[in-house]
Design an enzyme around this catalytic site. Sequence first.
Site, PDB file in Angstrom:
ATOM      1  N   LEU A  59      12.826  22.459 -30.281  1.00  0.00           N
ATOM      2  CA  LEU A  59      11.674  21.576 -30.377  1.00  0.00           C
ATOM      3  C   LEU A  59      12.262  20.181 -30.443  1.00  0.00           C
ATOM      4  O   LEU A  59      13.033  19.886 -31.354  1.00  0.00           O
ATOM      5  CB  LEU A  59      10.912  21.897 -31.670  1.00  0.00           C
ATOM      6  CG  LEU A  59       9.481  21.395 -31.789  1.00  0.00           C
ATOM      7  CD1 LEU A  59       8.604  22.026 -30.745  1.00  0.00           C
ATOM      8  CD2 LEU A  59       8.970  21.710 -33.170  1.00  0.00           C
ATOM      9  N   ASP A  60      11.937  19.309 -29.486  1.00  0.00           N
ATOM     10  CA  ASP A  60      12.676  18.042 -29.484  1.00  0.00           C
ATOM     11  C   ASP A  60      12.072  17.032 -30.450  1.00  0.00           C
ATOM     12  O   ASP A  60      11.084  17.290 -31.116  1.00  0.00           O
ATOM     13  CB  ASP A  60      12.803  17.487 -28.062  1.00  0.00           C
ATOM     14  CG  ASP A  60      11.469  17.082 -27.472  1.00  0.00           C
ATOM     15  OD1 ASP A  60      11.425  16.857 -26.251  1.00  0.00           O
ATOM     16  OD2 ASP A  60      10.474  17.024 -28.205  1.00  0.00           O
TER      17      ASP A  60
END
Lengths: 261, 454
Positions: A59-60
Site C-alpha cells: 500500500l503506497d
Amino acid sequence: LNAAPGRAPRQRVRFLQAPAPGGGGAVELVAARVPVLADHPLVRGPQFRKLKIGAGHRLDVKASGVFVLGIGHGNKLLTHLYNCHLTKVYTVGGLFGKATDDFSDTGNLVEKTTFDHITREKLERILAVIQGTNQKALLMYSNIDMKTQEAYELAVKGLIRPMGKSPPIITAVRCLQFALPEFQLEIHCLHETQQYLRKMVHEIGLELKSSAVCTQVRRIRDGVFTVDDALPRTQWNLQSIQEAIRNCQLKVETELERTLG
Amino acid sequence: SQDGGGLRAVMAGVARRLLRRGLAVAARPPSTRQLQEAEEAAPVFQYAGKAARRKDRVFVWGFSYSGALGVPSFVRPDAGWKKPRRIQPTPYRLETEEKISSAACGYGFTLLASNTRDITKVWGMGLNKDSQLGFQRSRRDQTKGYEYVLEPSPIPLPLEKPQQTRVLQVSCGRAHSLVLTDSEGVFTMGNNAYGQCGRKVVEDEIYSGSHLIHQLKEFDSRVVQVVCGQDHSLFRTKKGTVYACGWGADGQTGLGHYNITSVPTKLHGDIAGVNIIQVSSYGDCCLAVSDEGDVFGWGNSEYLQLASVTETTQVNVPRHLPFKIGKVKEAACGGTGNVVLTEEGNVFVWGYGILGKGPNLIETAVPEMIPPSLFGWSDFSPDTRVAHVRCGLSQFAALTNRGELFVWGKNLRGCLGTGRMEDQYFPWRVTVPGEVVDVACGVDHTVSMVRSFT
C-alpha cells in the site's frame, strides 16, 4: 508481551538423594518431579526478544486502507494467502478538469480541460467497456484451454481467475458517487498497484475527452480482511491485536482450505 | 547532444561561482501559493463541447480477399510497406460517407445502406460475379463490369423519386441481394437461376455484368422486412403475412412443394392468419416469430432444427414449434444451428455445430439456454441482458443492452473477430471501441454498426 505470564517450566523426573527413613547417615534415591532449571525465567531471559512481522500486499504512501500484517507463524499464512490470488476492493476518488504528471492531485499540472459535457451515463459506459476488456484479460491470463468443457463451466460460474503472475486486472468497477467535478469509483482488482489505479482514473478522463486526476485511493478489502476487521491507529495495542488475530483465524483458514485445498 | 551537455555544465559552473560570490540568488522551489496561482492562470482546453454528438461508425472484420471488407489496401496494397492482409482478425474501422443504418453480409459480399434522401443510398463491395451488387462499370473497359468490388461503391437503383424514397433495409444471400424501400417496394438483383429475385427464370441467362434490377410491388400490404436465405427470398408485410420465392428443394419456400418459385407467393400452413413480427433465414432453414411469442419453422431439418415436431429432414409447410421457453422476441437462423431470444432476455440455441455451451454440446433438437453470466450478467450488473441475436452461416452473435458484442461458433477465416483463429465454444466478448448498435454476420466476414462512446 514479555510481562504476561509465560510458559510454565518443563518438569522432569529426577532421582534425588533423601535421608533414609532408618538410621542417620544412610541415603536413598527418591523419585521427584522438579522443574528444569534451564527453563527458569532468570536463566531463560525474556521470551520475546524480537518479533517477525511480515507485510501483505503493498500500500503506497499516498493511499490508505486495509493493510494485512503477519506475526511469527502468520508469515507462512501470508504466503499462502498470496497464492490464493483473491481480489482487493478500493474506493478511488477522482476529479475532472486537471491532468498532472503523476496522475494524483499533488503532482505538477500538465493540462486543464473543460468537463461540463460529462454525464454519469457517459462515465458508466466507459466503466462497462473497462470491465469488458478486463474480463477478456481475466480469461486469457488464467491459462485454461478455452476449448474444454471445464473452461466453459468455470466461465459460467465466474470462477476463472489467473492463479499465477499476470498484469493488473480489474474484475469489477462501478460508480458510487458522481457530482461534477468529483466522482468516486469502487474497483475490484487483482495484481494491481495503487499507481495503476491512478493511471486508470487519468485514462478515464482522456476517454471522456477531458482529463482527470485521482484524489483518493483507499483499500476497503484485501482478500478476506475488510475495514471492519482492520485496527485503526487508536487500537494499536496488544489486547486489540490479539483479539483481531483470534477473530480472523477462522476466516483465513476456511478461505485457504477452499482455494488451495 | 555532446555540445548541449557541455554547455549546460559550463553554465552550471558559472552559476555556482556567481552564487559563492553572492552575486546570484538560488531559485527556491515554488511555494504552495505560487503553485496555486500558476494553476489558476493556466489555460483551459476544450476537447468536446456541451452538445458534442456521438459519432456513428462501421467496423468490419473477417476474410478480405473477396473485397467484402471494403478496404482495397488489404487486397492490393497501395504503399510499398503495406502487405496484403488475407484475414482481418479484429474489428477494423471502415470510413463511410454517410451514416449507415442497415448492413447485410452475403456469401463473399456486403451491402451497406443509409437512410438518407440523397441520390446514393446503397453501397456494395465484394464478389460481383452475378451482379449481386448491380452493374459496376469498369474504368478500363466501359462495356464490362467489375467482378470484384474492393471499395464501397454506390449501387444505382432505378428509383422513380430518388430524392424522396428512403432505403429501409438490405439483405444478401449466396448470389443475390434485396433492397427494401419505404414507398417503392423491393428491388432485387443478382442470380435468378432459381427465381430468388422474384422474376421469371430465363434459361442460359448471363448474370455477370447484367444491368437488370427487378422491382417487386405486388404484395397485400407494404413490405417491412426482407430476408435472403441461401438461394431463396422471404418478404414480411405489415399485415403479418410472409411471401417467399426461390429454390424450394428443402422446402425453404414453405409453399407446400419442393419446386422453384419465381413469383413471391404467400405462405400458409401454421402461420395462416398469424401476425408474424419477424422472419429469419440464412441457409436453408427459416424461422418466423409471431406477435404472441410463438416460433414457426420450415425448410431444411437435416440438423435437427425442426426435429421437435417432425422426423422428416425437409419441411415444406410452416410448422409451429412447441417450445416451452417463454415468449420469444427474436429468432435467427444459421446454416446448421438456430438461436432465439425471449422477452426475459434469455438466449436459447438448438441444432448442430458449436452451439455455445462448451465442446460437449454438439447437437440438440430441444432449445438449451445459455447462462446469462456468460453475457456479462453478474451481481454487480444485474440489469445486463441480451437485446438482439444474429446468425451467420456457422457463427452466432449477441448484442447486450450495454452495447457489448458477444460471438461464438466456428471461426471461419477470422469471422468472429476475437483476434484468435480458434473456434469459440462459449460466448466471447469482441473488443470494439464503441457501443455496438447492430451487427450483420456473413459466411466468413462480419460488419457492425457502432456508436462512439462520447
